[in-house]
Every structure is written in structure tokens, then in C-alpha cells.
Design an enzyme around this catalytic site. Structure first.
Site, PDB file in Angstrom:
ATOM      1  CG  PHE A  12      -1.544   1.242   1.630  1.00  0.00           C
ATOM      2  CD1 PHE A  12      -2.175   2.078   0.713  1.00  0.00           C
ATOM      3  CD2 PHE A  12      -1.496   1.644   2.969  1.00  0.00           C
ATOM      4  CE1 PHE A  12      -2.745   3.285   1.117  1.00  0.00           C
ATOM      5  CE2 PHE A  12      -2.057   2.842   3.370  1.00  0.00           C
ATOM      6  CZ  PHE A  12      -2.668   3.667   2.450  1.00  0.00           C
ATOM      7  CD  GLU A  86       3.650 -10.695   6.717  1.00  0.00           C
ATOM      8  OE1 GLU A  86       2.432 -10.455   6.852  1.00  0.00           O
ATOM      9  OE2 GLU A  86       4.107 -11.271   5.718  1.00  0.00           O
ATOM     10  CB  THR A 136       4.157   2.000  13.048  1.00  0.00           C
ATOM     11  OG1 THR A 136       2.895   2.171  13.702  1.00  0.00           O
ATOM     12  CG2 THR A 136       4.866   0.843  13.744  1.00  0.00           C
ATOM     13  CG  ASP A 137       0.987   5.798  15.407  1.00  0.00           C
ATOM     14  OD1 ASP A 137       0.887   4.614  15.008  1.00  0.00           O
ATOM     15  OD2 ASP A 137       0.020   6.596  15.369  1.00  0.00           O
ATOM     16  CD  GLU A 138      -0.310   0.109  15.077  1.00  0.00           C
ATOM     17  OE1 GLU A 138      -0.367  -1.002  15.586  1.00  0.00           O
ATOM     18  OE2 GLU A 138      -0.932   0.428  14.048  1.00  0.00           O
ATOM     19  CE1 TYR A 162       3.230  -3.629  11.594  1.00  0.00           C
ATOM     20  CE2 TYR A 162       1.977  -2.251  13.106  1.00  0.00           C
ATOM     21  CZ  TYR A 162       2.747  -2.381  11.964  1.00  0.00           C
ATOM     22  OH  TYR A 162       3.049  -1.273  11.195  1.00  0.00           O
ATOM     23  CE  LYS A 166       7.396  -1.232  11.024  1.00  0.00           C
ATOM     24  NZ  LYS A 166       8.039  -1.268   9.672  1.00  0.00           N
ATOM     25  CE  LYS A 201      -3.122  -3.168   7.783  1.00  0.00           C
ATOM     26  NZ  LYS A 201      -2.097  -3.004   6.800  1.00  0.00           N
TER      27      LYS A 201
END
Ligand code: NAD
Ligand code: TYD
Length: 360
Positions: A12, A86, A136-138, A162, A166, A201
Site C-alpha cells: 500500500f 508484515e 509506526t506510532d504503534e 506487530y 516493528k 484495514k
């Protein structure tokens, strides 16, 4: 001519980034796209640029050290933009192994290969090279209180397999800077939306289901908050960080566009009804009563919100696409790409979809 090695360019954000770069730089750059084409990698995303002379696709797994080292040896790579991962939290809850393999071990192979290609005999690095890790902000975990934000200095507290994988790739990237001096930047971005997003998503899933009169699954109470950013704004931020980012630094990317999931779903339904002409039979399929509350995601992070102050002050980046505009552009794109959606919603995706939602 500067050469970019983009990993995960058939996904994406990677495919949107490649389109963005060719729109901006045309023939001034070369892009080598390395992707092993998992369920999320789709070469249809790149159909309109695949014949360019300054573009090359190489099917390879980032965990395959030999293949990656060969790509560095055969190309004079100036920039690595490392998207390949992933990326879906629900899948990571079901099958964490592949997340550790790709996001941690694959990232280490990428870092090592860049180091090997760019390091000089005295341990310093060739001039004007850079490795950018798309984080990522995660990795920062979850915010509970209104008005609190993730800053670059916020300690990591990932919760899902995930985000933990990351975070590991992110920390390895920083470790390669701290230990060896590998020229790196890290960007931590909030949730993206836009064209070519795989319909697992939230936003593309809701658009796709609503147009078919299918149930619209809401996890938990629907009040979890995400900070949505239009994907082109992310692509632009990455380009600007590559140009202007200080080596070894991390930059948060986000749009101050926090919305509860249930709000997002209502905006999508309202916008679909507004954009579809009365003559379109899909219009009457778009119904609020299809909203269905389902079992919550395990360990579901409550709220993400990025403070993008540093990237604005140091790099001059700010989000340009307001949500009202971005969601219309996204919906319009899905209207115009029904074939794309048909292709990705067949086969593997269907099996996955049934497995994920049949028990809810
Ligand atoms: P995506 O799942 O759409 O695309 C991932 C791509 O990586 C796919 O093309 C896939 O084939 C490829 N890939 C996966 N494993 C690979 C491997 N072992 N070797 C080579 N290629 C492999 O993901 P996305 O949403 O485009 O996200 C891209 C990056 O941006 C990820 O690193 C993700 O963590 C990060 N990110 C995503 C978001 C978001 O909202 N989607 C937000 C912030 C950061
Ligand atoms: P998602 O798009 O999977 O992104 P992420 O988990 O990386 O933030 O999910 C966004 C939010 O939407 C998240 O709070 C989970 C929720 N969600 C639903 O309520 N229903 C769904 O079917 C999906 C896919 C997500």
C-alpha cells in the site's frame, strides 16, 4: 542519477511512495523495488509505471541475505527506503512468527547489506548515502488520556506482536547508527489511508463492505482512536526526511486528525451516500444498520495521537490533505478501481476474511 532501493514497494504505502517519487522527480531518479509479493504485495498497484526505464522490480525476500547483497552489489544504491513488513495487527495476533522473521530478521539483513555496501576501509561511510526505516506510532503503545501525544522521546511500549516486531526493527536501525555510524533516519507515522490499501484495514474494508451491503464490523465499543493521514502526505514526509533529516534522528509523522473508529465509519457512510448518484444501485446498500459490534481485538490499543512538531520545525513538513478531502479522494479511487478490488478480494483474502470474522 540517484538510485533508491525501495523494499515492499508493491504494498500500500510503498506503491504510493513510488508513484509520488516518479511524479516529483520523473527521470531524474532510478527506483529498484524489492518485494517478495506476500498476500499484501500486488504488482497491479504499479501497472502504470512498470515500463519506465528508470524503474526495476526484483522479486526477493528481504530475509534472503544473498539476494539482498547481490542487489546492492549490482546497483549503486544511494537511498534505502525500507517499507517491507508484515503490517496487519490482527494477523500478528494469529501468527506472530512471520512478523518476527520479516520485521526483525529481514530488517537486520537490510541494515547489514547496506553497511557492507557503503562502509569504507576505515570504518566510515560513503558520502550522501542514507537508510530510512519506515516505523509506526504503534511502537509507543497506547495513550489513555485526551490531550496527550506521542513525541519522539516517548518511551517504547508496544503491545501487539506487530508493534513489538516493528519496535525491534526500529531499535536495530538506531543501533546500527549508534554502533557503526550507518547513516539512518527513522520515521514513525500514524495510520495511513488512500488508494491501493488492502481491504483488511479499517477504511478500505468499510468502503468495500458498505458498497456491497455487507456487515460493518466494529471492534469493541468503537471508541478506539486513530490519527489518520492521507498516504501522499506520508510519501512527501519520507522524501523530505531523506533530503533534510539529520543523521540518526527519528521524526514523527501525523496529521492531528484523531477520530474514533465509529466516527470514521459514519463519515464513510455519509460520504458514500453523498457521492453516489441516485441512479447507482449501490446507493441503497449503504446502510447504518449494517454497523455490527463484534468481539474486541485482543490487547486493542485505545488511542494513538502523534505530535508532529519536530518534523514541522526542523524539516518544514506538515499534512496538506484534510480528512474531508482525503476520504473523498480515496472513495473516488475505489469507485474507479472496481477491478482492482475484485482481484484482491478473491482467493487468499477471502479465506483470511472468513477465518477472521466467522467466529465474531
Ligand atoms: P503492506 O502490508 O500493504 O505492504 C507490505 C509490503 O511488503 C507488501 O508488498 C509485501 O509483499 C512486502 N513484504 C512483506 N514481507 C516481505 C519480505 N519478507 N520480503 C520482501 N517483501 C516483503 O504494508 P503498508 O501498509 O504499505 O506498510 C508499509 C510500511 O509502513 C510497513 O513497514 C508498516 O509497518 C509501515 N507503516 C504502515 C502504516 C499504515 O497505516 N499502513 C502506518 C505507519 C507505518
Ligand atoms: P487497522 O486498520 O487494522 O489499523 P491498526 O490496527 O494498525 O490501527 O484498524 C484501525 C482501527 O479500526 C483499530 O482500532 C481496529 C479497528 N477495526 C475495526 O473496528 N473493525 C475492523 O474490521 C478493522 C479491520 C479494524
Amino acid at each position: 542519477m540517484r538510485t533508491y532501493l525501495v523494499t515492499g514497494g508493491a504494498g500500500f504505502i510503498g506503491s504510493n511512495y513510488i508513484h509520488y517519487m516518479f511524479r516529483k522527480y520523473g527521470d531524474e531518479i532510478k527506483i529498484v523495488n524489492v518485494d517478495c509479493l506476500t498476500y499484501a504485495g500486488n504488482l497491479e498497484n504499479l501497472k502504470d509505471i512498470e515500463d519506465r526505464e528508470n524503474y526495476q522490480f526484483i522479486k526477493a525476500d528481504i530475509c534472503d541475505r544473498e539476494a539482498i547483497e547481490r542487489i546492492f552489489a549490482e546497483n549503486d544504491i544511494d537511498r534505502v527506503v525500507h517499507f517491507a513488513a508484515e503490517s496487519h495487527v490482527d494477523r500478528s495476533i494469529k501468527n506472530p512468527d512471520i512478523f518476527v522473521r520479516t520485521n526483525v530478521l529481514g530488517t537486520q539483513v537490510m541494515l547489514d547489506s547496506a553497511k557492507k555496501a557503503w562502509e569504507l576501509a576505515d570504518g566510515s561511510f560513503m558520502a550522501d548515502k542514507k537508510f530510512l526505516y519506515v516505523s509506526t506510532d504503534e511502537v509507543y503503545g497506547s495513550l489513555e488520556e485526551e490531550g496527550s501525544y506521542f513525541y519522539e522521546t516517548t518511551p517504547f511500549a508496544p503491545h501487539s506482536p506487530y508493534s513489538a516486531s516493528k519496535a525491534a526493527g526500529d531499535m536495530l536501525t538506531k543501533a546500527y547508527f549508534d554502533t557503526y555510524g550507518l547513516p539512518v533516519n527513522i520515521t514513525s507515522c500514524s495510520n495511513n489511508y488512500g488508494p491501493y490499501q488492502f481491504p483488511e484495514k479499517l477504511i478500505p474494508l468499510i468502503i468495500n463492505n458498505a458498497l456491497q451491503g455487507k456487515k460493518l464490523p466494529v471492534y469493541g465499543d468503537g471508541k478506539n482512536v486513530r490519527d489518520w493521514l492521507y498516504v501522499d502526505d506520508h510519501a512527501k514526509a519520507i522524501d523530505m526526511v531523506l533530503e533534510k533529516g539529520k543523521l540518526g534522528e527519528r521524526y514523527n509523522i501525523g496529521g492531528h486528525n484523531e477520530k474514533q473508529n465509529i466516527e470514521i465509519i459514519h463519515i464513510i457512510l455519509d460520504t458514500l451516500r453523498e457521492m453516489l448518484p441516485d441512479s447507482d444501485p449501490r446507493k441503497e446498500l449503504v446502510r447504518d444498520d449494517l454497523i455490527t459490534y463484534v468481539t474486541d481485538r485482543k490487547g486493542h490499543d485505545r488511542r494513538y495521537a502523534i505530535a508532529p512538531d519536530k518534523i514541522k520545525a526542523e524539516i518544514g513538513w506538515y499534512p496538506e490533505t484534510m480528512f474531508e478531502e482525503g476520504i473523498r479522494l480515496t472513495i473516488q479511487w475505489f469507485f474507479e478501481h472496481e477491478e482492482w478490488m475484485k482481484h484482491v478480494t478473491s482467493g487468499d483474502y477471502q479465506k483470511y476474511y472468513e477465518e477472521m470474522y466467522s467466529s465474531k
